[in-house]
Design a protein around this motif. Structure first.
Motif, PDB file in Angstrom:
ATOM      1  N   ASP A  91     -15.470  -8.475  -6.662  1.00 16.30           N
ATOM      2  CA  ASP A  91     -14.332  -8.035  -5.852  1.00 16.30           C
ATOM      3  C   ASP A  91     -14.759  -7.873  -4.395  1.00 16.30           C
ATOM      4  O   ASP A  91     -15.909  -8.147  -4.031  1.00 16.30           O
ATOM      5  CB  ASP A  91     -13.692  -6.760  -6.435  1.00 16.30           C
ATOM      6  CG  ASP A  91     -14.599  -5.542  -6.346  1.00 16.30           C
ATOM      7  OD1 ASP A  91     -15.535  -5.539  -5.528  1.00 16.30           O
ATOM      8  OD2 ASP A  91     -14.366  -4.587  -7.108  1.00 16.30           O
ATOM      9  N   SER A  93     -15.251  -5.290  -2.324  1.00 16.91           N
ATOM     10  CA  SER A  93     -16.317  -4.373  -1.929  1.00 16.91           C
ATOM     11  C   SER A  93     -17.681  -4.845  -2.450  1.00 16.91           C
ATOM     12  O   SER A  93     -18.699  -4.684  -1.787  1.00 16.91           O
ATOM     13  CB  SER A  93     -16.017  -2.939  -2.368  1.00 16.91           C
ATOM     14  OG  SER A  93     -16.199  -2.813  -3.750  1.00 16.91           O
ATOM     15  N   GLU A  94     -17.689  -5.474  -3.631  1.00 15.50           N
ATOM     16  CA  GLU A  94     -18.965  -6.008  -4.159  1.00 15.50           C
ATOM     17  C   GLU A  94     -19.486  -7.139  -3.278  1.00 15.50           C
ATOM     18  O   GLU A  94     -20.686  -7.280  -3.069  1.00 15.50           O
ATOM     19  CB  GLU A  94     -18.770  -6.501  -5.594  1.00 15.50           C
ATOM     20  CG  GLU A  94     -18.611  -5.364  -6.595  1.00 15.50           C
ATOM     21  CD  GLU A  94     -18.064  -5.804  -7.954  1.00 15.50           C
ATOM     22  OE1 GLU A  94     -18.252  -5.059  -8.912  1.00 15.50           O
ATOM     23  OE2 GLU A  94     -17.434  -6.884  -8.034  1.00 15.50           O
ATOM     24  N   GLY A 111     -21.787   2.878  -0.241  1.00 14.98           N
ATOM     25  CA  GLY A 111     -20.331   3.042  -0.266  1.00 14.98           C
ATOM     26  C   GLY A 111     -19.781   3.287   1.137  1.00 14.98           C
ATOM     27  O   GLY A 111     -18.753   2.719   1.521  1.00 14.98           O
ATOM     28  N   VAL A 114     -19.962   0.013   3.253  1.00 14.90           N
ATOM     29  CA  VAL A 114     -18.971  -0.977   2.818  1.00 14.90           C
ATOM     30  C   VAL A 114     -17.598  -0.583   3.361  1.00 14.90           C
ATOM     31  O   VAL A 114     -16.860  -1.412   3.910  1.00 14.90           O
ATOM     32  CB  VAL A 114     -18.939  -1.096   1.274  1.00 14.90           C
ATOM     33  CG1 VAL A 114     -17.709  -1.884   0.829  1.00 14.90           C
ATOM     34  CG2 VAL A 114     -20.209  -1.765   0.768  1.00 14.90           C
ATOM     35  N   ALA A 115     -17.264   0.712   3.217  1.00 16.94           N
ATOM     36  CA  ALA A 115     -15.963   1.194   3.688  1.00 16.94           C
ATOM     37  C   ALA A 115     -15.833   0.986   5.197  1.00 16.94           C
ATOM     38  O   ALA A 115     -14.778   0.557   5.691  1.00 16.94           O
ATOM     39  CB  ALA A 115     -15.801   2.671   3.345  1.00 16.94           C
ATOM     40  N   LEU A 118     -15.237  -2.701   5.971  1.00 17.79           N
ATOM     41  CA  LEU A 118     -13.887  -3.133   5.614  1.00 17.79           C
ATOM     42  C   LEU A 118     -12.854  -2.565   6.588  1.00 17.79           C
ATOM     43  O   LEU A 118     -11.879  -3.236   6.926  1.00 17.79           O
ATOM     44  CB  LEU A 118     -13.561  -2.734   4.167  1.00 17.79           C
ATOM     45  CG  LEU A 118     -14.232  -3.612   3.115  1.00 17.79           C
ATOM     46  CD1 LEU A 118     -13.969  -3.090   1.710  1.00 17.79           C
ATOM     47  CD2 LEU A 118     -13.761  -5.069   3.233  1.00 17.79           C
ATOM     48  N   ALA A 124      -9.323  -1.990   4.798  1.00 17.06           N
ATOM     49  CA  ALA A 124      -9.465  -0.760   4.019  1.00 17.06           C
ATOM     50  C   ALA A 124      -8.374  -0.752   2.961  1.00 17.06           C
ATOM     51  O   ALA A 124      -7.231  -1.143   3.241  1.00 17.06           O
ATOM     52  CB  ALA A 124      -9.354   0.459   4.929  1.00 17.06           C
ATOM     53  N   TYR A 126      -8.537  -2.607   0.244  1.00 11.22           N
ATOM     54  CA  TYR A 126      -8.634  -3.872  -0.490  1.00 11.22           C
ATOM     55  C   TYR A 126      -9.891  -3.928  -1.368  1.00 11.22           C
ATOM     56  O   TYR A 126     -10.187  -4.978  -1.943  1.00 11.22           O
ATOM     57  CB  TYR A 126      -8.652  -5.055   0.488  1.00 11.22           C
ATOM     58  CG  TYR A 126      -7.299  -5.380   1.084  1.00 11.22           C
ATOM     59  CD1 TYR A 126      -6.718  -4.543   2.029  1.00 11.22           C
ATOM     60  CD2 TYR A 126      -6.611  -6.531   0.686  1.00 11.22           C
ATOM     61  CE1 TYR A 126      -5.470  -4.842   2.579  1.00 11.22           C
ATOM     62  CE2 TYR A 126      -5.367  -6.836   1.235  1.00 11.22           C
ATOM     63  CZ  TYR A 126      -4.806  -5.991   2.162  1.00 11.22           C
ATOM     64  OH  TYR A 126      -3.588  -6.284   2.695  1.00 11.22           O
ATOM     65  N   GLU A 127     -10.606  -2.811  -1.476  1.00 10.79           N
ATOM     66  CA  GLU A 127     -11.919  -2.806  -2.130  1.00 10.79           C
ATOM     67  C   GLU A 127     -11.944  -3.504  -3.489  1.00 10.79           C
ATOM     68  O   GLU A 127     -12.855  -4.245  -3.818  1.00 10.79           O
ATOM     69  CB  GLU A 127     -12.431  -1.366  -2.313  1.00 10.79           C
ATOM     70  CG  GLU A 127     -12.900  -0.675  -1.047  1.00 10.79           C
ATOM     71  CD  GLU A 127     -11.749  -0.178  -0.173  1.00 10.79           C
ATOM     72  OE1 GLU A 127     -10.575  -0.334  -0.579  1.00 10.79           O
ATOM     73  OE2 GLU A 127     -12.021   0.360   0.913  1.00 10.79           O
ATOM     74  N   ARG A 128     -10.931  -3.213  -4.315  1.00  9.59           N
ATOM     75  CA  ARG A 128     -10.965  -3.701  -5.701  1.00  9.59           C
ATOM     76  C   ARG A 128     -10.254  -5.036  -5.886  1.00  9.59           C
ATOM     77  O   ARG A 128     -10.155  -5.549  -6.987  1.00  9.59           O
ATOM     78  CB  ARG A 128     -10.338  -2.650  -6.646  1.00  9.59           C
ATOM     79  CG  ARG A 128     -11.075  -1.319  -6.676  1.00  9.59           C
ATOM     80  CD  ARG A 128     -12.197  -1.324  -7.722  1.00  9.59           C
ATOM     81  NE  ARG A 128     -13.463  -1.854  -7.219  1.00  9.59           N
ATOM     82  CZ  ARG A 128     -14.390  -1.131  -6.580  1.00  9.59           C
ATOM     83  NH1 ARG A 128     -14.217   0.142  -6.360  1.00  9.59           N
ATOM     84  NH2 ARG A 128     -15.505  -1.695  -6.160  1.00  9.59           N
ATOM     85  N   ARG A 146     -18.865  -8.812   5.434  1.00 10.84           N
ATOM     86  CA  ARG A 146     -20.142  -8.940   4.740  1.00 10.84           C
ATOM     87  C   ARG A 146     -21.271  -9.259   5.729  1.00 10.84           C
ATOM     88  O   ARG A 146     -22.368  -8.735   5.627  1.00 10.84           O
ATOM     89  CB  ARG A 146     -20.063 -10.038   3.679  1.00 10.84           C
ATOM     90  CG  ARG A 146     -21.290 -10.062   2.793  1.00 10.84           C
ATOM     91  CD  ARG A 146     -21.179 -11.075   1.688  1.00 10.84           C
ATOM     92  NE  ARG A 146     -21.071 -12.428   2.213  1.00 10.84           N
ATOM     93  CZ  ARG A 146     -20.958 -13.507   1.447  1.00 10.84           C
ATOM     94  NH1 ARG A 146     -20.906 -13.368   0.138  1.00 10.84           N
ATOM     95  NH2 ARG A 146     -20.863 -14.695   1.978  1.00 10.84           N
TER      96      ARG A 146
END
Ligand SMILES: Nc1ncnc2c1ncn2[C@@H]1O[C@H](COP(=O)(O)OP(=O)(O)O)[C@@H](O)[C@H]1O
Ligand SMILES: [Mg+2]
Length: 357
Positions: A91, A93-94, A111, A114-115, A118, A124, A126-128, A146
């Motif tokens: 996904d 965030s991964e 975490g 990543v936040a 994004l 923000a 859309y992480e999943r 990324r």
């Protein structure tokens, strides 16, 4: 001293130079667009910068450190390529976490970063999401997040917009520009699109067959192209064979077909010697007139709307096709007209030696 320097880079494949002595210096926070046609060595230059290729000669120096032979990861450069190369089974965030994890970032810190990345690209929440659920523009922003999450020293972008459809491309282009300005990261962007280079680059470097033809601010390249190639590559224009007759007050007199024009010379180039020359003329540097003295006789063969004006194509009797900007209803297809330099044509007409390419 410059922040990022490419110093005489050469890369050969089977004896043929893909990059042939490229030197460039970027200030910290500068955005440089590397512009050139397909096969001119843009991607190879970027791969040399990234460390995926080792040059046959030359150096890459960042912040005073010679990284020519440094492993890609250790250079701490961020990259986004034409094909997003996101992991479709992970996904959002991964995907963004990937680069951070390979640097050993774990747990809460992971975490948080990543936040942060994004939020930076306005994703923000859309992480999943699955990668396949995102639009092309959003996918490209994930790729940017990324690349930026590890806080790289330099950002490298290889045709990052070329997979997007035209409307999305313009919007994403603006988003990328604003984002990079906000982050203030030193960036090299590769593109074969003049529009993109001009909108995104503080300076534009024009590459042809592995060689740099000219480096400068967009307006400088447009107003003072170093040669016919650069002039033709940046912006529209018609190329016409002319004869330079000599200099006149503040300009030069040329003969084109049977007509003589006095051209004001705005560009810094020296006056071309009398004799044959190649003229590059921007459509806005010409006007359509009645056939008559000083006007090049031509027939209107085409019209294209470009906002409040139209781009007309006219055919001179010698067979040259010339583009001229005029009000949309100025003339009709098939009409006989005269072509004249517009009053303030100086910056839009360039003369090159006949052998210039
Ligand atoms: N790995 C490679 N092996 C052999 N030739 C290559 C390789 N990579 C690029 N080239 C050649 O180098 C030249 C420049 O390629 P490239 O840097 O990809 O250009 P651009 O990105 O401007 O389209 C091309 O002629 C290309 O065929
Ligand atoms: Mg390429």
């Amino acid at each position: 001293m410059s922040f990022l320097a490419l110093d005489g880079l050469v890369k050969r494949y089977d004896g043929t130079a893909a990059v042939d002595g490229v030197s460039l210096a970027l200030e910290r926070g500068e955005m440089l667009a590397l512009l050139g046609p397909s096969g001119s060595g843009k991607t190879t230059t970027l791969r040399l910068l990234a460390g995926f290729e080792i040059p046959d000669a030359g150096r890459v120096v960042v912040d005073g450190e010679d990284v020519t032979r440094t492993e890609p990861v250790a250079r701490r450069f961020g990259m986004v390529f034409q094909h997003y190369a996101l992991f479709p089974h992970l996904d959002v965030s991964e995907n963004v976490a990937f680069g951070l994890e390979s640097l050993g970032v774990r747990g809460e810190e992971l975490g948080r970063r990543v936040a942060q990345a994004l939020a930076l690209v306005d994703l923000a929440g859309y992480e999943r999401r699955r990668i396949a659920q995102l639009s092309g523009g959003q996918q490209q922003r994930v790729a940017l997040a990324r690349a930026l999450a590890p806080e790289p020293r330099v950002l490298l972008l290889d045709e990052p917009l070329s997979n997007l459809d035209p409307t999305l491309r313009e919007r994403t282009r603006r988003e990328i520009r604003d984002l990079i300005r906000r982050v203030g990261i030193t960036t090299v962007l590769v593109t074969h699109e003049q529009d993109e280079a001009f909108e995104l680059g503080d300076r534009v470097a024009v590459l042809r067959q592995g060689r740099l033809e000219q480096v400068g601010a967009p307006d400088d390249l447009y107003a003072s192209p170093a040669n016919l190639f650069v002039g033709g590559f940046v912006g529209r224009g018609s190329t016409l064979p002319v004869t330079v007759l000599g200099t006149v007050e503040r300009g030069v007199r040329v003969r084109i077909d049977e007509v003589e024009w006095d051209l004001e010379r705005a560009s810094a180039q020296p006056a071309p010697p009398p004799g044959p020359a190649t003229m590059l003329v921007r459509p806005e540097a010409l006007r359509l007139a009645q056939a008559g003295p000083g006007a090049l006789p031509a027939t209107v063969t085409g019209r294209r709307f470009v906002g409040p004006s139209a781009l007309f194509t006219v055919l001179a009797e010698s067979g040259s096709l010339i583009e001229v900007v005029a009000p949309p209803r100025a003339v009709k297809i098939g009409e006989r007209v005269g072509v004249m330099p517009s009053r303030r044509a100086g910056g839009g007409i360039h003369l090159f030696p006949p052998e210039s390419r």
